[in-house]
Motif scaffolding. Structure first.
Motif, PDB file in Angstrom:
ATOM      1  N   LYS A   1       0.861  -1.176   0.000  1.00 10.96           N
ATOM      2  CA  LYS A   1       0.000   0.000   0.000  1.00 10.96           C
ATOM      3  C   LYS A   1       0.900   1.229   0.000  1.00 10.96           C
ATOM      4  CE  LYS A   1      -4.020   2.124   2.180  1.00 10.96           C
ATOM      5  NZ  LYS A   1      -5.119   1.970   3.174  1.00 10.96           N
ATOM      6  N   PRO A   2       0.665   2.168  -0.895  1.00 15.05           N
ATOM      7  CA  PRO A   2       1.593   3.300  -1.007  1.00 15.05           C
ATOM      8  C   PRO A   2       1.549   4.262   0.169  1.00 15.05           C
ATOM      9  CG  PRO A   2      -0.234   3.529  -2.548  1.00 15.05           C
ATOM     10  CD  PRO A   2      -0.360   2.177  -1.945  1.00 15.05           C
ATOM     11  N   PHE A   3       0.374   4.431   0.774  1.00 18.89           N
ATOM     12  CA  PHE A   3       0.252   5.394   1.871  1.00 18.89           C
ATOM     13  C   PHE A   3      -0.573   4.751   2.999  1.00 18.89           C
ATOM     14  CE2 PHE A   3       2.025   8.547  -0.807  1.00 18.89           C
ATOM     15  CZ  PHE A   3       1.435   8.408  -2.065  1.00 18.89           C
ATOM     16  N   ALA A   4       0.078   4.307   4.028  1.00 17.04           N
ATOM     17  CA  ALA A   4      -0.616   3.612   5.109  1.00 17.04           C
ATOM     18  C   ALA A   4      -1.495   4.563   5.923  1.00 17.04           C
ATOM     19  CB  ALA A   4       0.405   2.947   6.031  1.00 17.04           C
ATOM     20  N   GLN A   5      -2.607   4.041   6.395  1.00 17.84           N
ATOM     21  CA  GLN A   5      -3.525   4.782   7.247  1.00 17.84           C
ATOM     22  C   GLN A   5      -3.615   4.082   8.612  1.00 17.84           C
ATOM     23  OE1 GLN A   5      -4.856   7.690   6.100  1.00 17.84           O
ATOM     24  NE2 GLN A   5      -3.591   7.252   4.303  1.00 17.84           N
ATOM     25  N   GLU A   6      -3.990   4.845   9.634  1.00 18.49           N
ATOM     26  CA  GLU A   6      -4.063   4.261  10.980  1.00 18.49           C
ATOM     27  C   GLU A   6      -5.047   3.099  11.025  1.00 18.49           C
ATOM     28  OE1 GLU A   6      -3.934   8.560  12.886  1.00 18.49           O
ATOM     29  OE2 GLU A   6      -3.955   7.031  14.446  1.00 18.49           O
ATOM     30  N   GLU A   7      -6.111   3.193  10.240  1.00 19.00           N
ATOM     31  CA  GLU A   7      -7.112   2.122  10.251  1.00 19.00           C
ATOM     32  C   GLU A   7      -6.640   0.843   9.569  1.00 19.00           C
ATOM     33  OE1 GLU A   7      -7.567   5.230   9.146  1.00 19.00           O
ATOM     34  OE2 GLU A   7      -8.519   5.257   7.147  1.00 19.00           O
ATOM     35  N   ASP A   8      -5.440   0.885   8.993  1.00 22.50           N
ATOM     36  CA  ASP A   8      -4.863  -0.339   8.418  1.00 22.50           C
ATOM     37  C   ASP A   8      -4.218  -1.214   9.482  1.00 22.50           C
ATOM     38  OD1 ASP A   8      -3.676   1.590   5.586  1.00 22.50           O
ATOM     39  OD2 ASP A   8      -5.566   0.467   5.822  1.00 22.50           O
TER      40      ASP A   8
ATOM     41  N   ASN B   1      -8.336 -30.538  -1.940  1.00 24.74           N
ATOM     42  CA  ASN B   1      -9.612 -30.620  -1.237  1.00 24.74           C
ATOM     43  C   ASN B   1      -9.948 -29.310  -0.532  1.00 24.74           C
ATOM     44  OD1 ASN B   1     -11.355 -32.715  -1.543  1.00 24.74           O
ATOM     45  ND2 ASN B   1     -10.299 -34.059  -0.120  1.00 24.74           N
ATOM     46  N   TYR B   2      -9.546 -28.222  -1.163  1.00 24.57           N
ATOM     47  CA  TYR B   2      -9.907 -26.897  -0.701  1.00 24.57           C
ATOM     48  C   TYR B   2      -9.262 -26.518   0.625  1.00 24.57           C
ATOM     49  CZ  TYR B   2     -13.493 -28.109  -4.075  1.00 24.57           C
ATOM     50  OH  TYR B   2     -14.150 -28.543  -5.186  1.00 24.57           O
ATOM     51  N   LYS B   3      -8.177 -27.171   0.996  1.00 22.30           N
ATOM     52  CA  LYS B   3      -7.490 -26.775   2.210  1.00 22.30           C
ATOM     53  C   LYS B   3      -6.785 -25.445   1.985  1.00 22.30           C
ATOM     54  CE  LYS B   3      -5.028 -30.447   2.911  1.00 22.30           C
ATOM     55  NZ  LYS B   3      -4.033 -31.355   3.523  1.00 22.30           N
ATOM     56  N   LEU B   4      -6.948 -24.554   2.935  1.00 18.40           N
ATOM     57  CA  LEU B   4      -6.295 -23.254   2.870  1.00 18.40           C
ATOM     58  C   LEU B   4      -5.205 -23.237   3.932  1.00 18.40           C
ATOM     59  CD1 LEU B   4      -6.645 -20.568   1.303  1.00 18.40           C
ATOM     60  CD2 LEU B   4      -7.980 -19.751   3.235  1.00 18.40           C
ATOM     61  N   THR B   5      -3.970 -23.007   3.499  1.00 15.41           N
ATOM     62  CA  THR B   5      -2.841 -22.966   4.431  1.00 15.41           C
ATOM     63  C   THR B   5      -2.461 -21.523   4.698  1.00 15.41           C
ATOM     64  OG1 THR B   5      -2.007 -25.072   3.611  1.00 15.41           O
ATOM     65  CG2 THR B   5      -0.445 -23.668   4.783  1.00 15.41           C
ATOM     66  N   PHE B   6      -2.388 -21.164   5.963  1.00 13.21           N
ATOM     67  CA  PHE B   6      -2.091 -19.799   6.355  1.00 13.21           C
ATOM     68  C   PHE B   6      -0.642 -19.652   6.794  1.00 13.21           C
ATOM     69  CE2 PHE B   6      -6.142 -17.534   6.513  1.00 13.21           C
ATOM     70  CZ  PHE B   6      -7.052 -18.579   6.430  1.00 13.21           C
ATOM     71  N   GLY B   7      -0.111 -18.467   6.585  1.00 16.75           N
ATOM     72  CA  GLY B   7       1.155 -18.100   7.199  1.00 16.75           C
ATOM     73  C   GLY B   7       0.932 -17.750   8.654  1.00 16.75           C
ATOM     74  N   LYS B   8       2.025 -17.392   9.348  1.00 22.41           N
ATOM     75  CA  LYS B   8       1.917 -17.118  10.779  1.00 22.41           C
ATOM     76  C   LYS B   8       1.411 -15.717  11.084  1.00 22.41           C
ATOM     77  CE  LYS B   8       5.235 -20.613  12.116  1.00 22.41           C
ATOM     78  NZ  LYS B   8       6.454 -20.962  12.873  1.00 22.41           N
ATOM     79  N   GLY B   9       1.305 -14.904  10.066  1.00 21.38           N
ATOM     80  CA  GLY B   9       0.726 -13.590  10.258  1.00 21.38           C
ATOM     81  C   GLY B   9       1.733 -12.496  10.535  1.00 21.38           C
ATOM     82  N   THR B  10       1.378 -11.287  10.132  1.00 18.28           N
ATOM     83  CA  THR B  10       2.168 -10.088  10.425  1.00 18.28           C
ATOM     84  C   THR B  10       1.251  -9.064  11.072  1.00 18.28           C
ATOM     85  OG1 THR B  10       3.650 -10.424   8.545  1.00 18.28           O
ATOM     86  CG2 THR B  10       3.530  -8.199   9.469  1.00 18.28           C
ATOM     87  N   LEU B  11       1.640  -8.597  12.231  1.00 24.12           N
ATOM     88  CA  LEU B  11       0.877  -7.561  12.911  1.00 24.12           C
ATOM     89  C   LEU B  11       1.382  -6.195  12.464  1.00 24.12           C
ATOM     90  CD1 LEU B  11      -1.273  -6.776  14.984  1.00 24.12           C
ATOM     91  CD2 LEU B  11       0.521  -6.808  16.740  1.00 24.12           C
ATOM     92  N   LEU B  12       0.531  -5.497  11.737  1.00 20.17           N
ATOM     93  CA  LEU B  12       0.888  -4.168  11.230  1.00 20.17           C
ATOM     94  C   LEU B  12       0.360  -3.100  12.172  1.00 20.17           C
ATOM     95  CD1 LEU B  12       1.916  -2.228   8.992  1.00 20.17           C
ATOM     96  CD2 LEU B  12      -0.367  -2.429   7.951  1.00 20.17           C
ATOM     97  N   THR B  13       1.230  -2.210  12.559  1.00 16.04           N
ATOM     98  CA  THR B  13       0.836  -1.055  13.363  1.00 16.04           C
ATOM     99  C   THR B  13       1.187   0.198  12.585  1.00 16.04           C
ATOM    100  OG1 THR B  13       1.273  -2.241  15.426  1.00 16.04           O
ATOM    101  CG2 THR B  13       1.103   0.154  15.556  1.00 16.04           C
ATOM    102  N   VAL B  14       0.181   1.040  12.369  1.00 18.92           N
ATOM    103  CA  VAL B  14       0.407   2.310  11.688  1.00 18.92           C
ATOM    104  C   VAL B  14       0.305   3.405  12.736  1.00 18.92           C
ATOM    105  CG1 VAL B  14      -0.323   3.869   9.863  1.00 18.92           C
ATOM    106  CG2 VAL B  14      -0.571   1.383   9.570  1.00 18.92           C
ATOM    107  N   ASN B  15       1.416   4.075  12.951  1.00 17.32           N
ATOM    108  CA  ASN B  15       1.490   5.107  13.982  1.00 17.32           C
ATOM    109  C   ASN B  15       1.110   6.479  13.441  1.00 17.32           C
ATOM    110  OD1 ASN B  15       2.723   3.374  16.130  1.00 17.32           O
ATOM    111  ND2 ASN B  15       4.344   3.211  14.604  1.00 17.32           N
ATOM    112  N   PRO B  16       0.456   7.300  14.269  1.00 16.65           N
ATOM    113  CA  PRO B  16       0.047   8.628  13.787  1.00 16.65           C
ATOM    114  C   PRO B  16       1.227   9.560  13.559  1.00 16.65           C
ATOM    115  CG  PRO B  16      -0.443   8.373  16.121  1.00 16.65           C
ATOM    116  CD  PRO B  16       0.016   7.028  15.642  1.00 16.65           C
TER     117      PRO B  16
END
Lengths: 114, 110
Positions: free
Chosen positions: B74-81, B95-110
């Motif tokens: 995303k070119p310009f992050a917003q706090e609500e992201d 068989n339609y199995k969906l494999t997920f990654g471990k996730g990334t917690l994004l914090t957009v600071n003001p």
């Protein structure tokens, strides 16, 4: 249209107790899933049901059983709970076909095993 | 076996800065890649899928089969992201199995 509904939202168990997590969807979806979410581990698939009458193991099935009661309902049972099963559990459903991979999730059930 | 790797557990940016959440996958067949997002106190929901080639909430992701990547940008992050973002992989014949990654917690600071 409630989507995917899970019950209960919170549960505390003692080691060795049993319980069943209930899940129902009202979107006429063929496929249903149970995932667990743990910090640093992401979402891991426990069991899934590609269609009514079928169930298959996912990545972490040990200690769990499932029942696809009908097209709407898919329950997850812990026969003898262990502290390692403390987690947030998510049920999800998918229409399959061209919608494969587009999962609709419930709100989650937070389970603590003491 | 199918695998999804998100190398960053945490990502912190300032409002208005560009953001890129990395995702790499491993799969021998033809993959379908997705980004899911979980906002605070909300359900996990689909953000976008590579076959749609669309931009959702200003986010885009391009599947690079050569590098086996599907980075979310995303070119310009917003706090609500600010949210937890999961990359996911689904494959025909699984068989339609969906494999997920471990996730990334994004914090957009003001």
């Amino acid at each position: 249209n409630a989507g995917v509904t899970q019950t209960p939202k919170f549960q505390v168990l003692k080691t060795g107790q049993s319980m069943t997590l209930q899940c129902a969807q009202d979107m006429n979806h063929n496929s249903m899933y149970w995932y667990r979410q743990d910090p640093g581990m992401g979402l891991r698939l426990i069991y899934y049901s590609a269609s009514e009458g079928t169930t298959d193991k996912g990545e972490v099935p040990n200690g769990y059983n499932v029942s696809r009661l009908n097209k709407r309902e898919f329950s997850l049972r812990l026969e003898s709970a262990a502290p390692s099963q403390t987690s947030v559990y998510f049920c999800a459903s998918s229409g399959g076909g061209v919608h494969t991979g587009e999962l609709f999730f419930g709100e989650g059930s937070r389970l603590t095993v003491l | 076996a199918q695998r999804v790797t998100q190398p960053e557990k945490l990502l912190s940016v300032f409002k208005g800065a560009p953001v890129e959440l990395k995702c790499n996958y491993s799969y021998s067949g033809s993959p379908e890649l997705f980004w899911y997002v979980q906002y605070s106190r909300q359900r996990l929901q689909l953000l976008l899928r590579h076959i749609s080639r669309e931009s959702i909430k200003g986010f885009t992701a391009d599947l690079n089969k050569g590098e086996t990547s599907f980075h979310l940008k995303k070119p310009f992050a917003q706090e609500e992201d600010s949210a937890m973002y999961y990359c996911a992989l689904c494959c025909w014949g699984s068989n339609y199995k969906l494999t997920f990654g471990k996730g990334t917690l994004l914090t957009v600071n003001p």
